[in-house]
Motif scaffolding. Structure first.
Motif, short mmCIF file in Angstrom:
data_model
loop_
_atom_site.label_atom_id
_atom_site.label_comp_id
_atom_site.label_asym_id
_atom_site.label_seq_id
_atom_site.Cartn_x
_atom_site.Cartn_y
_atom_site.Cartn_z
N GLU A 36 74.82 -70.02 55.24
CA GLU A 36 74.79 -70.86 54.88
C GLU A 36 73.45 -70.93 54.47
OE1 GLU A 36 74.76 -73.63 58.83
OE2 GLU A 36 76.26 -72.74 59.45
N LEU A 37 73.36 -71.72 53.32
CA LEU A 37 72.07 -72.81 52.01
C LEU A 37 71.06 -72.92 53.24
CD1 LEU A 37 70.95 -72.23 49.38
CD2 LEU A 37 71.93 -75.30 49.82
N LEU A 38 70.01 -72.55 53.33
CA LEU A 38 68.77 -72.76 54.06
C LEU A 38 67.73 -73.99 53.42
CD1 LEU A 38 67.38 -69.61 54.87
CD2 LEU A 38 68.36 -71.42 56.26
N GLY A 39 67.37 -74.66 53.59
CA GLY A 39 66.89 -76.07 53.25
C GLY A 39 67.50 -76.76 52.42
N PRO A 40 67.75 -76.90 51.11
CA PRO A 40 66.89 -76.50 50.07
C PRO A 40 64.82 -76.35 50.07
CG PRO A 40 68.04 -77.27 49.06
CD PRO A 40 68.45 -77.47 50.06
N MET A 41 64.58 -75.26 50.32
CA MET A 41 62.85 -75.22 50.45
C MET A 41 62.73 -75.59 48.74
SD MET A 41 63.75 -72.34 52.07
CE MET A 41 61.72 -71.73 51.91
N LYS A 42 61.73 -76.07 49.84
CA LYS A 42 60.51 -77.00 48.84
C LYS A 42 59.23 -76.05 47.93
CE LYS A 42 60.47 -80.49 52.03
NZ LYS A 42 59.90 -81.35 53.13
N ASN A 43 59.58 -76.65 46.61
CA ASN A 43 58.53 -76.14 46.02
C ASN A 43 56.91 -76.04 46.46
OD1 ASN A 43 58.21 -78.35 44.49
ND2 ASN A 43 59.32 -77.24 42.50
N LYS A 44 55.79 -76.17 45.08
CA LYS A 44 54.83 -76.54 45.39
C LYS A 44 53.84 -77.93 45.39
CE LYS A 44 51.12 -74.79 42.67
NZ LYS A 44 50.13 -73.77 42.54
N SER A 45 55.13 -79.09 44.46
CA SER A 45 55.42 -80.17 44.78
C SER A 45 55.71 -80.78 45.89
CB SER A 45 55.89 -80.43 43.03
OG SER A 45 54.99 -79.78 42.01
N GLY A 46 56.17 -79.68 46.69
CA GLY A 46 57.18 -81.07 47.30
C GLY A 46 58.73 -81.21 47.36
N GLN A 47 59.11 -80.52 46.15
CA GLN A 47 60.73 -81.10 45.48
C GLN A 47 60.89 -79.85 45.68
OE1 GLN A 47 60.44 -83.95 42.10
NE2 GLN A 47 58.26 -82.58 41.84
N ILE A 48 62.30 -79.81 46.26
CA ILE A 48 63.05 -79.08 46.36
C ILE A 48 63.13 -77.14 45.16
CG2 ILE A 48 64.59 -79.82 47.39
CD1 ILE A 48 66.88 -79.98 45.45
N ARG A 49 63.37 -76.41 44.96
CA ARG A 49 63.43 -75.50 44.62
C ARG A 49 64.23 -75.30 43.40
NH1 ARG A 49 61.87 -69.16 43.88
NH2 ARG A 49 62.75 -68.32 41.59
N THR A 50 65.22 -75.77 42.70
CA THR A 50 66.10 -76.12 41.68
C THR A 50 65.82 -75.09 40.80
OG1 THR A 50 68.26 -76.66 41.03
CG2 THR A 50 66.17 -78.09 41.23
N GLN A 51 66.89 -75.40 40.13
CA GLN A 51 67.95 -74.05 38.37
C GLN A 51 67.22 -75.30 37.58
OE1 GLN A 51 71.32 -72.58 38.10
NE2 GLN A 51 71.95 -73.42 35.29
N VAL A 52 65.91 -74.48 36.68
CA VAL A 52 65.22 -75.57 35.66
C VAL A 52 66.01 -75.08 34.39
CG1 VAL A 52 63.33 -76.58 34.43
CG2 VAL A 52 63.36 -76.06 36.93
N GLU A 53 66.60 -76.35 33.53
CA GLU A 53 67.24 -75.95 32.25
C GLU A 53 66.59 -77.20 31.39
OE1 GLU A 53 69.22 -73.37 31.22
OE2 GLU A 53 69.81 -72.58 33.74
N LYS A 54 66.75 -76.31 30.13
CA LYS A 54 66.65 -77.87 29.03
C LYS A 54 67.52 -78.30 28.59
CE LYS A 54 63.83 -74.82 27.00
NZ LYS A 54 63.09 -74.16 26.44
N PRO A 55 68.73 -79.97 27.75
CA PRO A 55 69.27 -79.89 27.40
C PRO A 55 70.77 -78.36 27.17
CG PRO A 55 68.17 -81.11 26.76
CD PRO A 55 67.32 -80.06 26.68
N GLY A 56 70.04 -77.23 25.99
CA GLY A 56 70.34 -76.01 25.89
C GLY A 56 69.99 -74.55 26.49
N ARG A 57 70.61 -74.42 26.53
CA ARG A 57 70.03 -73.08 26.96
C ARG A 57 69.34 -72.14 26.77
NH1 ARG A 57 73.61 -68.79 30.76
NH2 ARG A 57 72.31 -67.15 32.20
N SER A 58 68.10 -71.46 26.80
CA SER A 58 67.69 -70.54 26.49
C SER A 58 67.49 -69.05 27.47
CB SER A 58 65.48 -70.78 26.95
OG SER A 58 65.97 -72.24 26.18
N GLY A 59 67.69 -68.26 26.64
CA GLY A 59 68.48 -67.18 27.52
C GLY A 59 69.35 -67.17 27.64
N PHE A 60 70.34 -66.03 27.08
CA PHE A 60 71.61 -65.57 28.35
C PHE A 60 72.19 -64.66 27.66
CE2 PHE A 60 70.89 -69.05 24.50
CZ PHE A 60 71.18 -67.80 23.39
N PRO A 61 73.09 -64.46 27.49
CA PRO A 61 73.44 -62.55 27.66
C PRO A 61 74.21 -62.89 26.38
CG PRO A 61 75.20 -64.16 29.65
CD PRO A 61 74.03 -64.68 28.96
N VAL A 62 73.91 -61.82 25.44
CA VAL A 62 74.96 -61.73 24.06
C VAL A 62 75.63 -61.03 23.85
CG1 VAL A 62 72.72 -63.42 23.06
CG2 VAL A 62 72.71 -60.59 23.45
#
Length: 558
Positions: free
Chosen positions: A344-370
């Motif tokens: 089971e997924l714990l939490g989700p865990m909170k980050n230092k701002s007290g919000q959930i730790r989750t995936q951060v993205e820009k509208p397009g991807r930065s870094g990927f397989p090539v």
């Protein structure tokens, strides 16, 4: 003929092309080759065998047992003339890339990580391109519209300018992104990183997974697990916490010191500092050392091979692990034999701002397989024909769903598994793998989202799809539409000097070494020493420069 035999050995017939320019993918867009015949707009293409390397630790898990004659490979060969000889690795990606470039034994096609050109795999790949070991794809792009789409769609604008098309490349294109979104926010893949705990252990401890969302609560849970006498499926003691291979991803255990960052810089007390200089590293180090010294974390986590890590995972040896949900492995092993042990997924865990730790993205991807091609490839058109075809509408259907009428039918333009086929794939995922339906989407296809293009009807979703979606609902992606401050540093006059001075420094590796120091004092000394080396290289001056540049514009994110 029995259905399983049909799946694996069916005689394949040619499919009609899609006809659209962007989706043609029929292999007749390139120049004629000696011995080929064009007739009525079609082209008879000579057979060619190409070598392919998946330069990802454990990347061969999705390879079919029969690489050449599985249904998908056979169909692609019929369409493109290409047969791939597949190779993968179970060691360091950087090490493998350095080896092939140093020895001049670059396979025809390679798929590898490309997170940046300033370090790691990306730096190695960029160096090889500058040395002439990668094929310049620029002259071919107009011939292969689906390949051209891959190099222009679903890519963050700053990453596109500074990394994928580095100014040092002087307008040449060497890299083909994969696993990129189709340009819409809905198509950004949610990897669902987090901490996952065995459900039966949580139940025995009367602990609710959602209540464990801070570092302190996580530590208390691991203490209870350590002292609870819990066993794996073989009746041996569990390890309270661990990771997959090479420590991936121990960072999930340190969520309390993360934030929603898109750059290498952090704002601390009104000042911008480089991530290597934050005092948070001290707390992170001491916390992880506490887990290790108190028997709460796998001592072998940072040296596990993929085989060892998978064995620990699929036998329930790890009471808590940090990574993705790992459902492809667990659904056909532990969850079949011991469904009560489902994680089971714990939490989700909170980050230092007290919000959930989750995936951060820009509208397009930065870094990927090539994907990139060897400069010495004898038949670049064959390789690009292959990539172009599997990224056509027809090729994507084949890659994800197999043969129409054998594996799936189309209903209102949406592919639907044939019920008996779906049942067998659900019960034995290896059948799907060996039909050739696992390795192409993750290593060859980009600028696309199968879930957006072909949404699965609710009544046809597997329990594992539903489980994955339940994690995504708890871990929604955070989108930040800003230019990463990291790119501003490249304008700093001493930037290249800094890169040269720090090229041999690996902060994460030094951090890992400090985890096993003889004492906390020695560990902190090791941490401060690597931080001081970055200081000596000018990291503070670089941060000051970035702060000045960022103040001149309103679209910069940290």
């Amino acid at each position: 003929m029995p259905l399983i035999a049909l799946l694996l050995f069916a005689t394949l017939t040619a499919c009609t092309g899609s006809g659209g320019k962007e989706e043609a993918g029929t292999g007749n867009t390139g120049p004629s080759e000696p011995g080929t015949v064009k007739e009525s707009g079609t082209e008879e293409i000579k057979p060619v065998t190409l070598t392919f390397l998946s330069a990802w630790n454990g990347g061969g898990a999705g390879f079919p047992q029969d690489q050449e004659n599985n249904p998908v490979a056979s169909q692609i060969r019929e369409k493109t003339g290409v047969t791939l000889k597949l190779e993968s690795i179970t060691t360091s990606e950087v090490e493998k890339l350095n080896t092939i470039f140093a020895s001049g034994t670059v396979p025809d096609i390679v798929n590898a990580p490309f997170w940046s050109t300033t370090g790691g795999e990306g730096q190695v790949i960029k160096k090889a391109a500058m040395e002439g070991q990668l094929l310049d794809l620029t002259p071919y792009l107009d011939k292969y519209p689906n390949v051209k789409r891959l190099v222009t769609t679903g890519i963050a604008k700053d990453f596109n300018e500074f990394d994928l098309n580095s100014p040092d490349f002087e307008g040449k294109t060497y890299l083909i992104p994969t696993e990129t979104p189709d340009g819409t926010p809905e198509s950004i893949h949610n990897w669902n990183y987090g901490l996952f705990a065995r459900g039966d252990i949580l139940k025995a401890l009367n602990v609710k997974a959602e209540d464990i969302d801070t570092q302190e609560e996580l530590y208390d849970l691991l203490i209870k697990i350590r002292d609870g006498g819990f066993k794996d499926i073989a009746g041996k003691p569990v390890i309270p916490a661990g990771t997959m291979w090479n420590g991936w991803d121990y960072g999930q255990f340190l969520a309390g010191w993360t934030d929603y960052n898109i750059s290498d810089y952090r704002e601390v007390d009104g000042k911008l500092i480089h991530w290597t200089q934050t005092k948070d590293h001290e707390d992170r180090l001491l916390y992880m050392r506490k887990l290790l010294t108190e028997g709460l974390f796998d001592l072998e986590a940072f040296s596990n091979t993929s085989t060892t890590a998978n064995e620990k995972l699929t036998t329930g040896k790890l009471a808590v692990f940090g990574a993705q949900p790992m459902l492809p492995d667990l659904s056909k092993t532990l969850y079949k034999t011991n469904p009560d042990m489902q994680y089971e997924l714990l939490g989700p865990m909170k980050n230092k701002s007290g919000q959930i730790r989750t995936q951060v993205e820009k509208p397009g991807r930065s870094g990927f397989p090539v994907l990139f091609l060897s400069a010495n490839i004898k038949d670049p058109d064959a390789a690009l024909r292959y990539i172009d075809y599997v990224n056509s509408e027809e090729g994507r259907l084949l890659s994800y769903f197999g043969i129409e009428g054998t594996h799936y039918t189309l209903e209102n333009g949406i592919p639907q598994w044939i019920p008996d086929v779906k049942k067998q794939f659900d019960e034995n995922p290896d059948l799907k793998r060996d039909a050739g339906l696992n390795y192409l989407p993750g290593r060859f296809i980009g600028a696309f989202s199968d879930t957006v293009t072909w949404p699965t009807p609710e009544d046809q979703k597997t329990q594992w799809q539903k489980l994955e979606e339940s994690f995504s609902a708890k871990l929604p992606i955070k989108i930040i539409d800003k230019v990463s401050a990291s790119y501003l540093a490249r304008e700093w006059p001493n930037y290249q000097e800094f890169i040269d001075k720090t090229s041999s420094l690996n902060f994460d590796e030094e951090f890992k070494k400090a985890l096993f120091a003889a004492s906390d004092e020695e560990a902190l000394k090791m941490l401060h020493e690597v931080q001081d080396k970055f200081k000596a290289a000018g990291v503070d001056e670089m941060a000051e420069f970035v702060a000045q540049k960022a103040a001149e514009r309103d679209d910069v994110g940290f």
